[in-house]
Motif scaffolding. Structure first.
Motif, short mmCIF file in Angstrom:
data_model
loop_
_atom_site.label_atom_id
_atom_site.label_comp_id
_atom_site.label_asym_id
_atom_site.label_seq_id
_atom_site.Cartn_x
_atom_site.Cartn_y
_atom_site.Cartn_z
N THR A 184 20.79 11.26 -28.22
CA THR A 184 19.58 10.33 -27.52
C THR A 184 19.12 11.41 -26.28
OG1 THR A 184 21.42 9.42 -25.89
CG2 THR A 184 20.63 8.44 -27.77
N LYS A 185 19.88 12.79 -26.19
CA LYS A 185 19.28 13.74 -25.17
C LYS A 185 19.41 13.00 -23.86
CE LYS A 185 16.12 16.48 -27.59
NZ LYS A 185 17.00 17.45 -27.95
N GLY A 186 20.71 12.50 -23.73
CA GLY A 186 21.19 11.44 -22.67
C GLY A 186 21.39 12.27 -21.48
N SER A 187 22.01 11.29 -20.33
CA SER A 187 22.14 11.86 -19.13
C SER A 187 23.45 11.44 -18.61
CB SER A 187 21.13 11.40 -18.27
OG SER A 187 21.49 11.85 -17.07
N ILE A 188 24.26 12.31 -17.92
CA ILE A 188 25.54 11.88 -17.37
C ILE A 188 25.56 12.24 -15.81
CG2 ILE A 188 27.87 12.66 -17.21
CD1 ILE A 188 27.65 13.92 -20.17
N VAL A 189 26.08 11.26 -15.16
CA VAL A 189 26.22 11.37 -13.78
C VAL A 189 27.74 11.18 -13.21
CG1 VAL A 189 25.44 11.00 -11.26
CG2 VAL A 189 23.91 10.53 -13.28
N ASN A 190 28.40 12.35 -12.73
CA ASN A 190 29.67 12.17 -12.30
C ASN A 190 29.70 11.79 -10.82
OD1 ASN A 190 30.74 12.64 -14.76
ND2 ASN A 190 30.43 14.68 -14.74
N VAL A 191 30.68 10.86 -10.32
CA VAL A 191 30.71 10.58 -9.07
C VAL A 191 31.88 11.23 -8.47
CG1 VAL A 191 30.73 8.79 -7.00
CG2 VAL A 191 29.52 8.29 -9.24
N THR A 192 31.41 12.04 -7.34
CA THR A 192 32.80 12.70 -6.75
C THR A 192 33.11 12.10 -5.42
OG1 THR A 192 31.55 14.52 -6.09
CG2 THR A 192 32.25 14.88 -8.05
N ALA A 193 33.30 12.86 -4.45
CA ALA A 193 33.46 12.29 -3.19
C ALA A 193 33.43 13.47 -2.20
CB ALA A 193 35.00 12.02 -2.99
N GLY A 194 33.03 13.06 -1.02
CA GLY A 194 33.31 13.78 0.26
C GLY A 194 32.14 14.72 0.86
N GLY A 195 31.01 14.94 0.18
CA GLY A 195 30.06 15.93 0.32
C GLY A 195 30.74 17.40 0.42
N ARG A 196 30.53 18.15 1.45
CA ARG A 196 30.99 19.64 1.29
C ARG A 196 32.33 19.60 2.21
NH1 ARG A 196 25.33 20.09 2.05
NH2 ARG A 196 24.55 21.38 0.37
N ILE A 197 33.08 18.61 2.53
CA ILE A 197 34.18 18.36 3.05
C ILE A 197 35.35 18.76 2.12
CG2 ILE A 197 35.93 17.02 4.34
CD1 ILE A 197 33.61 15.54 5.53
N ALA A 198 36.62 19.38 2.45
CA ALA A 198 37.55 19.69 1.54
C ALA A 198 38.59 18.76 1.94
CB ALA A 198 37.87 21.18 1.59
N PHE A 199 39.09 17.85 1.26
CA PHE A 199 40.12 16.94 1.48
C PHE A 199 41.42 17.83 1.75
CE2 PHE A 199 36.86 14.10 -0.26
CZ PHE A 199 37.07 13.06 0.86
#
Length: 259
Positions: free
Chosen positions: A133-148
């Motif tokens: 389908t020539k689809g799309s993937i969006v992965n949700v990460t966390a924290g912006g540019r902050i290193a946990f």
């Protein structure tokens, strides 16, 4: 109608969407936003909640194992009749005070499974359909540019792995017409996020108001809907020339704030 004057109630008409961790918080808001745009949506998690969109199809599953992730992908594709958009939102953060030395080996493995490998496994199980389908993937990460670090080092490490793999996958599948992008939230009001924030503020002896005062944009928290809009944008044809990129949604927290 101009391509830039969209009817947002029809933007995703005919599109088939799978949202992991889609029964509450950011996932539920994202699923509802796709539904409002005309999409057919499957949400998956271990349980439903009061905020789970009523118009979504729920598939119970535990994506922390290879078998569980493959089962969810298989059942979702069957229920939808294919797949156009995959949103990898499932995740969990647990603090282990006072430092990373308090994190057990089992907890490191569990964090990698839910915050990184679950997305990898369900993506690979769905990839043939997304290529079609020539689809799309969006992965949700966390924290912006902050290193946990410290009490959340295991969570930060897993999300860093997700970021790295997402960019690698984007390069790999771009010639096939599949897009992969990342949304990285800052301080957002969600059930899971609230639990973590409460632990942090209690340990620091500060109030929620003092915590959110570090956000440059009006010193306020974000809402799940703020993330949903960003996720939906990257999944849409409006972002058809964007891949391998990260959209930070945090009111400038961790960027403008210099955190």
């Amino acid at each position: 109608m101009s391509e830039y004057l969209l009817d947002l109630t029809k933007e995703f008409a005919g599109r088939r969407v799978l949202v992991t961790g889609g029964t509450r918080g950011i996932g539920a808001a994202t699923a509802q936003r796709f539904i409002d745009g005309g999409a057919k949506v499957v949400v998956t998690a271990r349980n439903t909640h009061a905020e789970t969109p009523k118009s979504a199809t729920f598939i119970a599953g535990d994506t922390r194992t290879l078998e569980g992730a493959q089962k969810v992908a298989r059942e979702a594709i069957a229920a939808l009749g294919g797949l156009d958009i995959l949103i990898n939102n499932a995740g969990a953060a647990r603090l282990h005070l006072p430092a990373s030395t308090a994190i057990s080996d089992e907890e490191w493995v569990d964090s990698l499974n839910i915050n990184f490998l679950a997305a990898l496994r369900i993506t690979y199980a769905s990839l043939d359909e997304l290529v079609k389908t020539k689809g799309s993937i969006v992965n949700v990460t966390a924290g912006g540019r902050i290193a946990f670090g410290g009490p959340m080092a295991h969570y930060g490490a897993a999300k860093a792995a997700l970021n790295n793999w997402s960019e690698s996958l984007a390069k790999e599948v771009a010639p096939k017409g599949v897009r992969v992008n990342i949304v990285s939230p800052g301080p957002i009001i969600t059930p899971g996020g609230d639990e973590v924030r409460n632990t942090i503020t209690q340990a620091m002896g500060i109030t929620d108001a003092q915590f959110f005062a570090t956000v440059p944009l009006e010193g306020r928290a974000g809402k799940a809907q703020d993330l949903a809009e960003a996720i939906v944008f990257l999944a849409s044809q409006r972002a058809s020339y964007i891949t391998g990129d990260t959209l930070f949604v945090g009111g400038g927290w961790g960027t403008l704030a210099g955190i």
